[in-house]
Design an enzyme around this catalytic site. Structure first.
Site, mmCIF file in Angstrom:
data_model
loop_
_atom_site.group_PDB
_atom_site.id
_atom_site.type_symbol
_atom_site.label_atom_id
_atom_site.label_comp_id
_atom_site.label_asym_id
_atom_site.label_seq_id
_atom_site.Cartn_x
_atom_site.Cartn_y
_atom_site.Cartn_z
ATOM 1 N N ARG A 144 -65.784 -5.016 -12.996
ATOM 2 C CA ARG A 144 -65.581 -5.985 -11.831
ATOM 3 C C ARG A 144 -65.846 -5.010 -10.521
ATOM 4 O O ARG A 144 -65.503 -3.944 -10.315
ATOM 5 C CB ARG A 144 -64.309 -6.846 -11.607
ATOM 6 N N SER A 182 -60.020 2.581 -17.250
ATOM 7 C CA SER A 182 -58.912 2.454 -18.174
ATOM 8 C C SER A 182 -59.489 3.042 -19.613
ATOM 9 O O SER A 182 -59.473 2.315 -20.596
ATOM 10 C CB SER A 182 -58.525 0.876 -18.328
ATOM 11 N N ASP A 185 -55.541 1.321 -14.791
ATOM 12 C CA ASP A 185 -54.923 -0.200 -14.273
ATOM 13 C C ASP A 185 -53.300 -0.111 -14.055
ATOM 14 O O ASP A 185 -52.800 -0.874 -13.207
ATOM 15 C CB ASP A 185 -55.391 -0.858 -15.631
#
Length: 468
Positions: free
Chosen positions: A81, A151, A204
């Protein structure tokens, strides 16, 4: 075997599972203490504990006073994203926010590093090109600042550099291992002619902590309960013996715990967990995660159902191919069965048929399946709560400090979508802390922490540099 005899045998397997998965409060307090001890050992020296306690080099979390336009990039799976936030400073917080999700073509997941980062940079470039449409407050000559949530296991060297230790999930790009992922991204952006500076590299859990801290200064930890699990929290820099550099001005340091690798003799491990671990890609590692994260709960239930079926033929004369297929039963399936409120447990019947080709089950058997889901999910939630209690204990926030409010921000699909898991976790944390201490501790769902957290850390780093 007679039907009644088969049911009795199945019930015996379930009774044995229930006993082995028991998590009385005294046991959970031992787990919490062991977690706090492992945290201390991991801060003492590199490799001092199974819980790595990695320095994130983030010593300045967002305060809500940040202003300007910042970008976030969140890469943790098959999609990534990109996100843009306009921050309005005090009181105004996030004035504008836009994001875009992009699927990574499968061939790029096992290609070369330059191909993957080139693709990401080109998509980021397209997103930046739309910037003119938003109320843009970039001062002349100032580079755009980007926070990068990555991540995967990284050895961090500074707030904006870290080398990739290994890929996980579906990635296997050999030439990226051992390389600085920020440098790779920075090079790719420069090739695209993109004038952007990577201000921070985080994961994250750190992103969740930052995203929640922006709105609430009492947030002390960010925790992920999703496919995997991890936690990050704010530690006093002078409580980190392995820290070798100069202590940061803020006096704080965010620690990325990597707590999935926690292990203790107090953890209630069953034969199903041992088999799952032995057949996994990383035997003997991530034991805590294997007991309670979304990746594994469905698989534990499948193993119990397989044992019951082989021992008692309770599901009739079925083909066991599906029931023997690892990871075929996923956590969303067991959540749907666990939450089934139809009088005849219709959802349970559907899920057994759709996923495992088990048909014609009686209501009695379906109830037994729901009970297995309940035992496995309840153990997971109670162990998760013990981990949170361990963090609070390490911070000295598990007592009756009237003045001190402690908020734990949690993100991840398991916590968000599995209602019974979430409710059990919250109830168990209250039970472990006791009535008085519970009044000053809150658990909050932090939606989309990892994306916005990256942009916010980029903002706080940028503000910090400008102050200096």
């Amino acid at each position: 075997m007679a039907a009644a005899e088969a049911v009795a045998m199945a019930e015996k397997v379930v009774a044995d599972l229930r006993e082995k998965c028991e998590t009385p409060a005294e046991l959970l307090r031992e787990v919490a203490s062991a977690m706090a001890d492992e945290m201390g050992a991991g801060l003492e020296k590199e490799g001092g504990s199974r819980v790595n306690m990695l320095l994130s080099y983030v010593d300045k979390l967002p305060t809500g006073r940040e202003e300007g336009l910042f970008y976030g990039l969140d890469l943790g799976g098959t999609n990534f994203r990109v996100l843009r936030v306009q921050l309005g400073g005090n009181e105004k917080h996030v004035v504008n926010r836009e994001s875009r999700e992009v699927s990574i073509p499968p061939q790029l997941m096992s290609g070369s590093s330059s191909e993957l980062f080139g693709f990401i940079a080109s998509e980021l470039g397209k997103f930046v090109a739309d910037e003119e449409k938003c109320a843009n407050v970039l001062s002349n000559g100032k580079k755009r600042e980007l926070g990068f949530t990555f991540s995967f296991p990284v050895k961090q060297h500074s707030v904006a550099s870290g080398t990739l230790v290994k890929w996980t999930k579906a990635f296997s790009i050999d030439d990226a291992v051992g390389e600085d992922v920020v440098a790779e991204l920075q090079t790719a952006m420069e090739k695209q002619g993109l004038d952007m500076h990577v201000a921070a590299l985080i994961n994250d859990a750190v992103g969740t902590l930052a995203g929640a801290r922006y709105y609430d200064k009492d947030v002390v930890a960010g925790v992920i309960f999703g496919t995997g699990t991890n936690a990050a929290y704010v530690e006093k820099a002078n409580a980190i013996p392995k820290w070798e550099g100069e202590l940061p001005n803020s006096g704080d340091m965010v620690i990325n715990m990597e707590w999935g690798n926690f292990c203790s003799s107090h953890l209630p491990v069953t034969e199903y967990d041992q088999e799952l671990d032995m057949e996994s890609l990383n035997p003997g590692e991530q034991i805590y995660e294997k007991l309670m994260s979304g990746m594994y709960l469905g698989e534990i239930v499948r193993r119990v159902l397989l044992k019951i079926s082989l021992q008692s033929s309770i599901f009739g004369n079925i083909d066991h191919t599906k029931l023997k297929t690892r990871f075929l039963l996923r956590t969303p399936h067991i959540s749907a069965m666990h939450h089934d409120e139809t009088p005849d447990l219709k959802v349970v019947a559907e899920k057994l048929e759709e996923n495992l080709e088990i048909t014609g089950t009686s209501l009695e058997i379906r109830k037994l399946v729901v009970e297995i889901c309940d035992i496995v999910a309840r153990r997971a939630a109670r162990l998760a709560a013990a981990g949170l209690a361990g963090i609070l204990k390490k911070l000295g926030r598990d007592g009756n400090a009237e003045e001190q409010r402690s908020v734990i921000a949690i993100d991840g699909g398991l916590f968000e979508h599995y209602t019974k898991f979430r409710e059990c976790l919250e109830m168990t944390l209250g039970e472990l802390l006791g009535e008085e201490a519970s009044k000053s501790v809150a658990v909050k769902h932090a939606d989309d922490g990892s994306g916005i957290g990256a942009a916010l850390i980029a903002a706080s780093q940028s503000q910090y540099r400008n102050v200096e």
